[in-house]
Design an enzyme around this catalytic site. Structure first.
Site, PDB file in Angstrom:
ATOM      1  N   HIS A  19     -33.796  38.518 -23.918  1.00  0.00           N
ATOM      2  CA  HIS A  19     -34.846  37.554 -23.551  1.00  0.00           C
ATOM      3  C   HIS A  19     -35.480  37.005 -24.828  1.00  0.00           C
ATOM      4  CE1 HIS A  19     -38.387  35.819 -21.601  1.00  0.00           C
ATOM      5  NE2 HIS A  19     -37.701  35.894 -20.500  1.00  0.00           N
TER       6      HIS A  19
ATOM      7  N   ASP B  61     -33.095  39.169 -14.157  1.00  0.00           N
ATOM      8  CA  ASP B  61     -31.871  38.771 -13.446  1.00  0.00           C
ATOM      9  C   ASP B  61     -30.872  39.907 -13.297  1.00  0.00           C
ATOM     10  OD1 ASP B  61     -32.532  35.948 -15.275  1.00  0.00           O
ATOM     11  OD2 ASP B  61     -32.457  35.937 -13.083  1.00  0.00           O
TER      12      ASP B  61
HETATM   13  C1  SDX Z   1     -34.556  33.885 -17.680  1.00  0.00           C
HETATM   14  O1  SDX Z   1     -37.732  31.971 -20.927  1.00  0.00           O
HETATM   15  C2  SDX Z   1     -37.981  32.651 -19.883  1.00  0.00           C
HETATM   16  O2  SDX Z   1     -39.072  33.139 -19.681  1.00  0.00           O
HETATM   17  C3  SDX Z   1     -36.800  32.752 -18.910  1.00  0.00           C
HETATM   18  C4  SDX Z   1     -37.027  33.610 -17.692  1.00  0.00           C
HETATM   19  C5  SDX Z   1     -38.096  33.040 -16.788  1.00  0.00           C
HETATM   20  O3  SDX Z   1     -38.660  33.805 -15.985  1.00  0.00           O
HETATM   21  O4  SDX Z   1     -38.273  31.793 -16.829  1.00  0.00           O
HETATM   22  O5  SDX Z   1     -37.410  34.921 -18.074  1.00  0.00           O
HETATM   23  C6  SDX Z   1     -35.760  33.699 -16.836  1.00  0.00           C
HETATM   24  O6  SDX Z   1     -33.950  32.907 -18.030  1.00  0.00           O
HETATM   25  C7  SDX Z   1     -34.175  35.267 -18.153  1.00  0.00           C
HETATM   26  C8  SDX Z   1     -32.969  35.235 -19.135  1.00  0.00           C
HETATM   27  C9  SDX Z   1     -31.717  35.085 -18.281  1.00  0.00           C
HETATM   28  N1  SDX Z   1     -30.509  34.861 -19.129  1.00  0.00           N
HETATM   29  C10 SDX Z   1     -29.594  35.812 -19.316  1.00  0.00           C
HETATM   30  O7  SDX Z   1     -29.684  36.954 -18.870  1.00  0.00           O
HETATM   31  C11 SDX Z   1     -28.367  35.323 -20.080  1.00  0.00           C
HETATM   32  C12 SDX Z   1     -27.985  36.371 -21.154  1.00  0.00           C
HETATM   33  N2  SDX Z   1     -29.027  36.404 -22.180  1.00  0.00           N
HETATM   34  C13 SDX Z   1     -28.795  35.603 -23.394  1.00  0.00           C
HETATM   35  O8  SDX Z   1     -28.143  34.388 -23.153  1.00  0.00           O
HETATM   36  C14 SDX Z   1     -30.062  35.519 -24.256  1.00  0.00           C
HETATM   37  O9  SDX Z   1     -30.556  36.786 -24.360  1.00  0.00           O
HETATM   38  C15 SDX Z   1     -31.191  34.585 -23.855  1.00  0.00           C
HETATM   39  C16 SDX Z   1     -30.721  33.197 -23.603  1.00  0.00           C
HETATM   40  C17 SDX Z   1     -31.886  35.096 -22.625  1.00  0.00           C
HETATM   41  C18 SDX Z   1     -32.197  34.568 -25.004  1.00  0.00           C
HETATM   42  O10 SDX Z   1     -31.583  33.918 -26.049  1.00  0.00           O
HETATM   43  P1  SDX Z   1     -32.307  33.772 -27.479  1.00  0.00           P
HETATM   44  O11 SDX Z   1     -33.728  34.185 -27.421  1.00  0.00           O
HETATM   45  O12 SDX Z   1     -31.997  32.419 -28.016  1.00  0.00           O
HETATM   46  O13 SDX Z   1     -31.626  34.902 -28.308  1.00  0.00           O
HETATM   47  P2  SDX Z   1     -30.302  34.701 -29.083  1.00  0.00           P
HETATM   48  O14 SDX Z   1     -29.280  34.065 -28.188  1.00  0.00           O
HETATM   49  O15 SDX Z   1     -30.602  34.052 -30.387  1.00  0.00           O
HETATM   50  O16 SDX Z   1     -29.870  36.217 -29.289  1.00  0.00           O
HETATM   51  C19 SDX Z   1     -30.403  36.946 -30.367  1.00  0.00           C
HETATM   52  C20 SDX Z   1     -29.262  37.865 -30.743  1.00  0.00           C
HETATM   53  C21 SDX Z   1     -27.960  37.102 -31.005  1.00  0.00           C
HETATM   54  O17 SDX Z   1     -27.212  37.862 -31.952  1.00  0.00           O
HETATM   55  P3  SDX Z   1     -27.281  37.363 -33.519  1.00  0.00           P
HETATM   56  O18 SDX Z   1     -26.891  35.902 -33.537  1.00  0.00           O
HETATM   57  O19 SDX Z   1     -28.733  37.592 -33.942  1.00  0.00           O
HETATM   58  O20 SDX Z   1     -26.295  38.266 -34.210  1.00  0.00           O
HETATM   59  O21 SDX Z   1     -28.977  38.749 -29.650  1.00  0.00           O
HETATM   60  C22 SDX Z   1     -27.663  38.497 -29.155  1.00  0.00           C
HETATM   61  C23 SDX Z   1     -27.224  37.148 -29.696  1.00  0.00           C
HETATM   62  O22 SDX Z   1     -25.821  37.130 -29.874  1.00  0.00           O
HETATM   63  N3  SDX Z   1     -27.764  38.484 -27.701  1.00  0.00           N
HETATM   64  C24 SDX Z   1     -26.894  39.036 -26.858  1.00  0.00           C
HETATM   65  C25 SDX Z   1     -27.415  38.808 -25.582  1.00  0.00           C
HETATM   66  N4  SDX Z   1     -28.552  38.123 -25.664  1.00  0.00           N
HETATM   67  C26 SDX Z   1     -28.765  37.912 -26.983  1.00  0.00           C
HETATM   68  N5  SDX Z   1     -25.746  39.717 -27.069  1.00  0.00           N
HETATM   69  C27 SDX Z   1     -25.109  40.142 -25.963  1.00  0.00           C
HETATM   70  N6  SDX Z   1     -25.546  39.969 -24.688  1.00  0.00           N
HETATM   71  C28 SDX Z   1     -26.695  39.301 -24.467  1.00  0.00           C
HETATM   72  N7  SDX Z   1     -27.132  39.122 -23.216  1.00  0.00           N
END
Ligand code: SDX
Length: 457
Positions: A321, A379
């Site tokens: 998140h 989720d």
């Molecule tokens: C919701 O914003 C909100 O409040 C949203 C929400 C709401 O109520 O409105 O809470 C609802 O959207 C919840 C999130 C649902 N999405 C997912 O579950 C999809 C999987 N999660 C990822 O796509 C990600 O964690 C996000 C999109 C939720 C957050 O992305 P960020 O903040 O841009 O973080 P990032 O992608 O930059 O990740 C930081 C690091 C990265 O590694 P590095 O580049 O630093 O090496 O963490 C890794 C990412 O690769 N990472 C993950 C991961 N999520 C982040 N690695 C593996 N699996 C994951 N799920």
């Protein structure tokens, strides 16, 4: 750790905060006023930075940018806390109901019984949609994703309710808010019925909000359908958990659309479109699909490996998140609700729940997830719960949109009423070609063209 002690960043609050920050560029120094909120990080006010320095700030994912001031919702990402108008989400989910939460988010206070009953009566008597709206559905293929139907039909509401589209009239804003909250479940249920080829079921005024939604989704004209109160309570709690969440992507979309003066129905349709994405509201459907793809506990290590592999686009859906760097407080309630629903339905051996719980256990012990502070989000467990309740996975994000409508509307109203608010118009860092002169077509060459200058093969 109390809320007041934990800004959701690592920036430590010093005992005496400066009244302003100073930015030095070359020989020039610029003062940036510091503004303090009631909770969470202070902000550096950069509204005059471009005018004074000729420079923009750069923050493509808005990871360090506050787009507005707001009183509606606060997330303490470090402590894993979520407050709706100051009330912790777990207390509201445990003790309240969704319509009471709608009142709180819209008007800022928990209603007394008189105000609640008046509000509930207004919402109940706005649940029907104009009969002509039925015709929109027949224009869709039966296998259309229900979110495509929601975007289309909700946007079309502005064609039916001209008497509540004047955004400058507080009474019309309030009527539009109640209409949106009241009609979203009806439209969502219609999208479901259309997909399965069953007749639409009208709302009933003798049922409460969640029970009415279940009835519209699962009743059929040829037999009585009694809503299980435990399941209705579970749906009501799921709606509370999803009601609002600060300036997330879809809420920011609604605010940006509303800042141009677009009518509230069109703004909510824009929010629905944004919520559809698998990184946002589409994650509940994607998380269930992921659990089904993993299938059995023994295949979890393979997927954990893929999630950590930078060359693999696979992410653990329902994990991570932007703000929570601790367990999402909604996920805790969601997990309890999941067990409650499965127990009520007598689903003892739900294999996907076993996979989810083992996946959570392994991930939370894995150095990669610990270091990156990746925890289950709302989720992760919602998909298993919603499937057990009988909803197809394509409807999961639709339910999220139904619940989030009140958050979108509350934030939209706050934006309209904010004297500081102007049309949102971000700037950019331009990295394109410098000015060049037009060449007649026969004098042009494709030598040195970048790959993007031709359509992908
Ligand atoms: C919701 O914003 C909100 O409040 C949203 C929400 C709401 O109520 O409105 O809470 C609802 O959207 C919840 C999130 C649902 N999405 C997912 O579950 C999809 C999987 N999660 C990822 O796509 C990600 O964690 C996000 C999109 C939720 C957050 O992305 P960020 O903040 O841009 O973080 P990032 O992608 O930059 O990740 C930081 C690091 C990265 O590694 P590095 O580049 O630093 O090496 O963490 C890794 C990412 O690769 N990472 C993950 C991961 N999520 C982040 N690695 C593996 N699996 C994951 N799920």
């Amino acid at each position: 750790m109390s809320l007041t002690d934990s800004p959701d960043t690592d920036a430590q609050m010093t005992t005496k905060e400066p009244e302003a920050a100073r930015l030095t560029i070359g020989e020039s120094e610029y003062e940036l006023p510091v503004r303090k909120g009631t909770l969470g990080p202070d902000v550096l006010d950069i509204t005059r930075l471009y005018r004074n320095s000729g420079r923009f700030t750069y923050d493509p994912g808005y990871t360090s940018t506050a787009s507005c001031s707001s009183k509606v919702t606060f997330i303490d990402g470090k402590a894993g806390k979520l407050l709706y108008r100051g009330y912790p989400i777990d207390q509201l989910a445990e003790n309240g109901n969704y319509l009471e939460t709608c009142y709180l988010l819209l008007y800022g206070e928990l209603p007394d019984r008189k105000h609640f009953e008046e509000f509930e009566h207004r919402v109940t008597h706005h649940t029907m949609v104009h009969e002509q709206m039925n015709r929109f559905f027949t224009g869709f293929r039966r296998d259309a994703h229900p979110m495509s139907i929601m975007v289309g039909v909700v946007g079309a509401l502005s064609a039916f309710y001209h008497d509540s589209t004047d955004i400058h009239d507080p009474v019309q804003r309030d009527v539009a808010s109640v209409r949106m909250i009241a009609k979203m479940p009806t439209i969502a249920a219609m999208a479901h019925k259309y997909a399965i080829g069953q007749p639409f079921i009208y709302p009933r005024n003798d049922l409460d909000y969640a029970a009415n939604f279940l009835h519209m989704c699962f009743a059929v004209p040829c037999a009585p359908y009694n809503v299980d109160p435990v399941l209705a309570r579970a749906v009501d709690r799921i709606f509370i958990l999803h009601a609002d969440h600060e300036q997330n992507a879809s809420t920011s979309t609604v605010r940006l659309a509303g800042s141009s003066g677009a009518n509230p129905f069109a703004c909510i349709a824009a929010g629905i479109a944004c919520l559809w994405g698998p990184s946002h509201g589409g994650a509940n459907e994607a998380a269930l699909n992921m659990l089904e793809e993993i299938g059995t506990v023994d295949r979890i290590p393979e997927y954990i490996k893929r999630a950590k592999d930078k060359s693999d686009p696979f992410r653990l859906m329902g994990f991570g998140h932007r703000v929570y760097k601790n367990y999402d407080p909604r996920a805790k309630v969601m997990r309890e609700t999941c067990h409650e629903v499965l127990d009520t339905l007598g689903v003892k051996e739900e294999p996907l729940l076993k996979v989810a719980m083992e996946l959570e256990r392994i991930a939370l012990e894995d150095e990669y997830f610990i270091e990156k502070k990746l925890y289950p989000n709302i989720d992760f467990y919602s998909g298993i719960t919603l499937r057990a309740l009988g909803f197809p996975s394509e409807l999961f994000t639709v339910l999220f949109a139904v619940a989030r409508t009140v958050g979108w509307i509350a934030q939209w109203k706050e934006m309209i009423e904010d004297p500081e608010q102007r049309i949102g118009r971000p700037r950019q860092l331009y990295i394109g070609p410098k000015e060049r002169d037009y060449l007649p077509m026969d004098q042009r060459t494709t030598e040195g063209w970048p790959a993007a200058a031709s359509p992908p093969k």
